[in-house]
Scaffold this motif. Sequence first.
Motif, short mmCIF file in Angstrom:
data_model
loop_
_atom_site.label_atom_id
_atom_site.label_comp_id
_atom_site.label_asym_id
_atom_site.label_seq_id
_atom_site.Cartn_x
_atom_site.Cartn_y
_atom_site.Cartn_z
N GLN A 22 71.84 31.99 81.39
CA GLN A 22 71.78 32.47 82.76
C GLN A 22 73.11 33.10 83.18
OE1 GLN A 22 68.78 31.85 84.36
NE2 GLN A 22 69.47 33.31 85.89
N GLN A 32 73.60 36.93 84.20
CA GLN A 32 74.08 37.27 85.56
C GLN A 32 75.29 38.19 85.47
OE1 GLN A 32 75.01 33.66 87.63
NE2 GLN A 32 72.88 33.20 88.12
N HIS A 65 74.34 41.66 84.17
CA HIS A 65 73.61 42.39 85.21
C HIS A 65 74.59 42.89 86.28
CE1 HIS A 65 70.51 43.39 88.09
NE2 HIS A 65 71.11 42.64 88.99
N ARG A 121 72.81 35.03 99.67
CA ARG A 121 72.82 35.01 98.21
C ARG A 121 74.13 34.38 97.77
NH1 ARG A 121 69.31 37.38 94.81
NH2 ARG A 121 70.24 37.50 92.75
N VAL A 142 76.81 33.40 94.63
CA VAL A 142 77.24 33.63 93.24
C VAL A 142 78.43 32.72 92.98
CG1 VAL A 142 76.45 36.01 93.03
CG2 VAL A 142 78.73 35.57 93.91
N ALA A 162 75.89 28.68 87.34
CA ALA A 162 74.95 29.81 87.22
C ALA A 162 73.55 29.33 87.55
CB ALA A 162 75.00 30.38 85.80
N LEU A 163 73.19 28.15 87.04
CA LEU A 163 71.86 27.61 87.34
C LEU A 163 71.74 27.23 88.81
CD1 LEU A 163 71.27 25.24 84.32
CD2 LEU A 163 70.10 27.37 84.80
N THR A 190 73.29 28.41 91.43
CA THR A 190 73.15 29.56 92.32
C THR A 190 71.76 30.18 92.16
OG1 THR A 190 74.25 30.90 90.66
CG2 THR A 190 75.58 30.17 92.50
N THR A 191 71.23 30.21 90.94
CA THR A 191 69.89 30.76 90.74
C THR A 191 68.86 29.98 91.54
OG1 THR A 191 70.53 31.33 88.52
CG2 THR A 191 68.20 31.47 89.01
N ASN A 214 69.31 30.59 95.29
CA ASN A 214 68.88 31.91 95.74
C ASN A 214 67.36 32.03 95.80
OD1 ASN A 214 71.49 32.70 96.01
ND2 ASN A 214 71.61 33.66 94.01
N THR A 215 66.66 31.35 94.89
CA THR A 215 65.20 31.44 94.94
C THR A 215 64.64 30.50 95.98
OG1 THR A 215 65.18 29.93 93.08
CG2 THR A 215 64.76 32.24 92.59
#
Length: 446
Positions: A154, A158, A161, A249, A251, A426-427, A429-430, A433-434
């Motif tokens: 992830q 990220q 991207h 959001r 990060v 990373a996880l 924040t993912t 965000n969802t």
Amino acid sequence: MHLQVSLTFDLSASSSLADLEEAIVTQGHESMCQALQQAIKEWEQHQRRCPTCGRDEVRVEGTVGRTLLLVFGRIRLALRRYRCQHCLHRWCPARRLLRDLRGQQVSPGLREAAVLAGSSWPYRHAAQLMERLCGAHISAEEVRQLTMQQGNQQAHAQQQHAEEVVASAPKEEKGEAGVAGIDGGWTHSCEQAGGMEGKVAVLACNKQVQEPKAQPDPSQLTWYELAKRSAKGKRLGPPHKRARWMQRRYVATFAPSHALGSLAEAAAREVGLDEESSVVVADGAQWIKQEAQRHFARATHILDWFHLWRVVRKAIRETQREQQHPETWLTQERTQIKDWLWHGEVDPAIKRLQSWQEKGEGKALEAALTYLEHQRDWIGSYEAWRQAGYPVGSGVIERAVSLVINRRMKRGGMRWKRTNATALVALRTTFLNTDWPREPSHRAFV
Ligand SMILES: [Zn+2]
């Protein structure tokens, strides 16, 4: 395909509700395992066509054992092996069904649950809870490995991207005014004495002011009602308007600060933040200023008010103590300097502090002066910013650091490696965000 699984169990006449519940849950898990075993057998029945010659004259030639870990428990499967009567080809059809596992034991459903649990709680705790709640047999070490594996992927995805988004041309259309909060949060490290700093940014826009609830007229209330309200700490003044950023959001990373800069800029573009009408709020750390300059150069830069005031207030307090001024002096100076700084007048504030320095040195005074000099370009009229509806304090960002880092990573005895810490945030924040667009009371991830 049609299959039926029955649930049979014996209960004694004196069972309590807890006994019944326990028995049904245990039996239920066994039935689920049976259901899966039967479903696979049934599935195998439909795969009797030989992959080499295409005929369906096959016979079963023994089985192959395989263990699977699923959300409802561990099962041992006996996968059938077929032999084609015509071309003598041998194969095991169910391997195709288990292809997604890539030779592992953990099912995709359990993997997903383990990653969510592992990024929310300490691994041992996560494994215990999963066993208790859904009957999954998974060790703390397995939860850790799955979480780290997924997290590393992830984090990598990220970052890649973000680099791509930053390198591409910005969107033409005008975005929305919003805020970018950037801050650091410390955790213990097993590689570095004194800990390491995780960098967090939150990008928020679409501010909505919520209309306050109507307050009762105090003259209409009885003494009893008034006393009750005041005991609960409710004020009777004019109602307070609350603003909420409807779109956010997060990060975060433990990698060097330029990585966070790219992540933040990419996220800002994704939420549709308009750079020129947005603000960056931070505490004035050097790395933040650098990244803000690089990625949000056209935004308004605001030094967090509470941070600024804390530093200056400490200097005033120290001077009063050292130079033995009366308490009235303290109140007076505080009000005056606070007023200057609130309106962005840094020079008179600096002059005043310097005039005290002539009468005696102080550590906090020295620090406050250096701070004011260094942070000058980020200080402005807080009054005007507040009027314009910008946040001047770090509420949003402090909450972000707490959500992303502190709640999971700053518990007693925890120590992190840098790569693992990056994987975990990373996880987190993912998931944040969802989860964010949902109603607060329905959010699973906190
Ligand atoms: Zn064949």
